[in-house]
Design a protein around this motif. Sequence first.
Motif, PDB file in Angstrom:
ATOM      1  N   PHE A  54       0.849  -1.199   0.000  1.00  0.00           N
ATOM      2  CA  PHE A  54       0.000   0.000   0.000  1.00  0.00           C
ATOM      3  C   PHE A  54       0.878   1.240   0.000  1.00  0.00           C
ATOM      4  O   PHE A  54       1.821   1.340   0.783  1.00  0.00           O
ATOM      5  N   TYR A  55       0.569   2.192  -0.860  1.00  0.00           N
ATOM      6  CA  TYR A  55       1.381   3.416  -0.916  1.00  0.00           C
ATOM      7  C   TYR A  55       1.354   4.118   0.439  1.00  0.00           C
ATOM      8  O   TYR A  55       0.440   3.954   1.229  1.00  0.00           O
ATOM      9  N   ARG A  56       2.405   4.882   0.680  1.00  0.00           N
ATOM     10  CA  ARG A  56       2.455   5.641   1.931  1.00  0.00           C
ATOM     11  C   ARG A  56       2.805   7.086   1.606  1.00  0.00           C
ATOM     12  O   ARG A  56       3.790   7.348   0.923  1.00  0.00           O
ATOM     13  N   VAL A  57       1.986   7.991   2.078  1.00  0.00           N
ATOM     14  CA  VAL A  57       2.292   9.416   1.929  1.00  0.00           C
ATOM     15  C   VAL A  57       2.014  10.104   3.247  1.00  0.00           C
ATOM     16  O   VAL A  57       0.901  10.010   3.788  1.00  0.00           O
ATOM     17  N   ASP A  58       3.006  10.746   3.812  1.00  0.00           N
ATOM     18  CA  ASP A  58       2.791  11.575   5.003  1.00  0.00           C
ATOM     19  C   ASP A  58       4.006  12.466   5.209  1.00  0.00           C
ATOM     20  O   ASP A  58       5.016  12.316   4.530  1.00  0.00           O
ATOM     21  N   LEU A  70      -8.225   4.480  -1.221  1.00  0.00           N
ATOM     22  CA  LEU A  70      -7.620   5.765  -0.870  1.00  0.00           C
ATOM     23  C   LEU A  70      -6.821   6.267  -2.064  1.00  0.00           C
ATOM     24  O   LEU A  70      -6.167   5.478  -2.746  1.00  0.00           O
ATOM     25  N   CYS A 106      -4.239   9.736  -3.320  1.00  0.00           N
ATOM     26  CA  CYS A 106      -3.522  10.940  -2.886  1.00  0.00           C
ATOM     27  C   CYS A 106      -3.662  12.019  -3.944  1.00  0.00           C
ATOM     28  O   CYS A 106      -3.540  11.753  -5.140  1.00  0.00           O
ATOM     29  N   ASP A 120       1.671  13.552  15.543  1.00  0.00           N
ATOM     30  CA  ASP A 120       2.860  14.357  15.238  1.00  0.00           C
ATOM     31  C   ASP A 120       2.522  15.748  14.723  1.00  0.00           C
ATOM     32  O   ASP A 120       3.370  16.422  14.146  1.00  0.00           O
ATOM     33  N   HIS A 156       0.633   3.111   8.561  1.00  0.00           N
ATOM     34  CA  HIS A 156      -0.667   3.529   8.051  1.00  0.00           C
ATOM     35  C   HIS A 156      -1.584   4.036   9.147  1.00  0.00           C
ATOM     36  O   HIS A 156      -2.796   4.089   8.969  1.00  0.00           O
ATOM     37  N   ARG A 204      -6.858   5.741  12.509  1.00  0.00           N
ATOM     38  CA  ARG A 204      -6.800   6.732  11.433  1.00  0.00           C
ATOM     39  C   ARG A 204      -8.199   6.978  10.879  1.00  0.00           C
ATOM     40  O   ARG A 204      -9.104   6.178  11.081  1.00  0.00           O
ATOM     41  N   GLY A 245      -6.666  11.910   0.481  1.00  0.00           N
ATOM     42  CA  GLY A 245      -6.107  11.645   1.806  1.00  0.00           C
ATOM     43  C   GLY A 245      -5.767  12.894   2.603  1.00  0.00           C
ATOM     44  O   GLY A 245      -5.953  12.933   3.815  1.00  0.00           O
ATOM     45  N   TYR A 246      -5.286  13.936   1.917  1.00  0.00           N
ATOM     46  CA  TYR A 246      -4.812  15.117   2.660  1.00  0.00           C
ATOM     47  C   TYR A 246      -5.938  15.884   3.334  1.00  0.00           C
ATOM     48  O   TYR A 246      -5.674  16.718   4.193  1.00  0.00           O
ATOM     49  N   ALA A 275      -7.789  11.618   5.572  1.00  0.00           N
ATOM     50  CA  ALA A 275      -7.322  10.300   6.010  1.00  0.00           C
ATOM     51  C   ALA A 275      -6.290  10.355   7.139  1.00  0.00           C
ATOM     52  O   ALA A 275      -5.370   9.538   7.190  1.00  0.00           O
ATOM     53  N   LYS A 323      -3.792   9.928   9.772  1.00  0.00           N
ATOM     54  CA  LYS A 323      -3.241   8.753  10.455  1.00  0.00           C
ATOM     55  C   LYS A 323      -2.823   9.169  11.862  1.00  0.00           C
ATOM     56  O   LYS A 323      -2.572  10.350  12.110  1.00  0.00           O
ATOM     57  N   TRP A 324      -2.749   8.226  12.767  1.00  0.00           N
ATOM     58  CA  TRP A 324      -2.362   8.501  14.157  1.00  0.00           C
ATOM     59  C   TRP A 324      -3.224   9.648  14.723  1.00  0.00           C
ATOM     60  O   TRP A 324      -2.738  10.520  15.453  1.00  0.00           O
TER      61      TRP A 324
HETATM   62  N1  LIG Z   1      -0.745  12.081  10.286  1.00  0.00           N
HETATM   63  C1  LIG Z   1      -0.802  12.165   8.956  1.00  0.00           C
HETATM   64  N2  LIG Z   1      -1.832  11.605   8.313  1.00  0.00           N
HETATM   65  C2  LIG Z   1      -1.907  11.674   6.974  1.00  0.00           C
HETATM   66  C3  LIG Z   1      -0.942  12.360   6.241  1.00  0.00           C
HETATM   67  C4  LIG Z   1       0.127  12.956   6.945  1.00  0.00           C
HETATM   68  O1  LIG Z   1       1.014  13.594   6.375  1.00  0.00           O
HETATM   69  N3  LIG Z   1       0.160  12.837   8.310  1.00  0.00           N
HETATM   70  N4  LIG Z   1      -1.025  12.404   4.867  1.00  0.00           N
HETATM   71  C5  LIG Z   1      -2.323  12.182   4.253  1.00  0.00           C
HETATM   72  C6  LIG Z   1      -2.230  11.929   2.847  1.00  0.00           C
HETATM   73  S1  LIG Z   1      -1.727  13.229   1.891  1.00  0.00           S
HETATM   74  C7  LIG Z   1      -2.590  10.742   2.297  1.00  0.00           C
HETATM   75  S2  LIG Z   1      -2.713  10.572   0.619  1.00  0.00           S
HETATM   76  C8  LIG Z   1      -2.917   9.583   3.130  1.00  0.00           C
HETATM   77  C9  LIG Z   1      -2.096   8.375   2.733  1.00  0.00           C
HETATM   78  O2  LIG Z   1      -2.375   7.298   3.566  1.00  0.00           O
HETATM   79  P1  LIG Z   1      -1.428   6.038   3.534  1.00  0.00           P
HETATM   80  O3  LIG Z   1      -0.039   6.497   3.794  1.00  0.00           O
HETATM   81  O4  LIG Z   1      -1.934   5.077   4.543  1.00  0.00           O
HETATM   82  O5  LIG Z   1      -1.553   5.469   2.135  1.00  0.00           O
HETATM   83  O6  LIG Z   1      -2.673   9.844   4.488  1.00  0.00           O
HETATM   84  C10 LIG Z   1      -3.115  11.085   4.929  1.00  0.00           C
HETATM   85  N5  LIG Z   1      -2.959  11.100   6.351  1.00  0.00           N
END
Ligand SMILES: Nc1nc2c(c(=O)[nH]1)N[C@H]1C(S)=C(S)[C@@H](COP(=O)(O)O)O[C@H]1N2
Length: 545
Positions: free
Chosen positions: A264-268, A312, A314, A356, A388, A393, A401-402, A405, A407-408
Amino acid sequence: MAALVGPTTFPVVAVGDAAVDLTPAPVKDFAIRAFGENDKAVLVGGVLVVLAAVAAVIGLVARRWLWAGYLGFALFGVVGVVAVVTRPDAGAFDAVPTVVGVAVGAWALGWLLRRAVVGEASDVRGGASGEASDGRDREPDEAPARRGDAPGDAPGEASGADDGALPQGGGGPGPEVERPVVMRAGGEAPTFDRRRLLTGVAGGVVVAGAGAVLGQQLGSRRTVDAARGGVTLPSPAVAAKPIPAGADLRIGGLSPFITPNKDFYRVDTALVVPQVDPADWTLRIHGLVDRPVELTFADLLKLPLTEADVTLTCVSNEVGGPYAGNARWLGARMADVLRSAGLRSDADMLLSTSADGFTCGTPLDVVMDGRDALFAVAMNGEALPVDHGFPVRQVVPGLYGYVSATKWVVDVKVTRFDQDEAYWTPRGWSAKGPIKTQSRIDVPSSGGSLKAGSATIAGVAWAQHTGVDAVEVRVDRGQWRQAKLAEVPGPDTWRQWSIDWAATPGEHTIEVRATDAAGRTQTEQPAPPAPDGATGWHSITVQVA
Ligand SMILES: Nc1nc2c(c(=O)[nH]1)N[C@H]1C(S)=C(S)[C@@H](COP(=O)(O)O)O[C@H]1N2
Ligand SMILES: [Mo]
């Protein structure tokens, strides 16, 4: 958050994080495009290269004026401390590692110089080549000719970052190495022994590296991994619709319907992934509500949980890009939790914050309209992977996602778009980010070659929460032809498609476009990802032989 062992208390990460936040959006875009998911490694590498360069300069200066070396360390420390304590999740206590690090560094500087300066003929180097006075010539001026990570070549070339620190500490090109630095009373003039300096530096690097590794081991990562392993997932109160047998066309090279967690791609924005212990985690709902709520992880698991398959995507994804993935999520409905807090009627936005300090602004009406917007605890049948968002999340079908979505996630402020702004908004991205319909060709691969004859063209298309109704393909700008669509459990996932093609020898261009369930066909007009998502048709070129 006292509950966390904040990774940003480490100065390298804090400086990197500050760099991430201060980087202008176009540069960040470039970094994401150029380095993809390696952008973090590149950034940390860049910080380390700069550190190594600065350390080398301090080292050279200190050989002349020891006090100047110490001053350099002090300035260095100030930069580190400022970067650390200005992080959103920092307290004064977080400066400790930097201060200790700088103190150890300054001590090491003195020690290294003392070690490297050899005063008497009877020095310990001994061995067969006893005459010490020329000991310094033992290594001729094959100056650290490893690779030329030029100092100041910041993020761009981090590949050599690891070695960078070592040779540079040895000082620059030859002649200078011969010069005595510290005068001693009486006896011969002391000499400067490069080998002793280098072995000292090497020893220091090894000790520091071992210390860092040990720190990680002892640190939160272990606790959190263990806690994650110990999570027992409740069964869903509302199970996902079964995935139709025909959802996956099982074509080699085509993205599987469900993306395995490891792929799964990861972007954060997190250089070091937040390690959140579920025992300490709470989610606070406050702002424009009648009764602020604070939930523990145990509280959340006791709520009726919903299971849903959601794709999901991005906003940074280029047309045809890889930042999309489909998973089965399990979580509490955001709408239920929010309703229990008593939403005020003037609210129109949720400002969620991660452990964070990342923030995300989500339109409230979207979350409340009945779709499967979740505070998710599981991904594809296991507790969320730490990368993730473990332990919790957000997932909101239909929003990039931005803006959805987080996370944490630890905090949700019910607020208004005209009163609050999320992380990416002042950085050149739209405050609202509904997903734009997209289609992607997975096979054949772009730029690839295939044999003439019958071939399959296949890919995925998405229009989350509306659904994909048609996918069309054309070769060499010929007639659009309808692709065969795979089945889907609902409108919130991507949809596989495929079409047969009688490939003839030569170079061919293949294009794809999707139409959503509301009858809207993707626009041909290309637009870049910023500010609210790329548009245009995915197009590839292949060679047929
Ligand atoms: N805490 C946190 N959550 C975040 C982000 C982040 O930078 N920090 N990036 C978001 C973005 S831009 C996207 S596209 C998705 C990606 O989720 P994934 O890494 O589980 O694929 O997380 C979102 N949640
Ligand atoms: Mo994203």
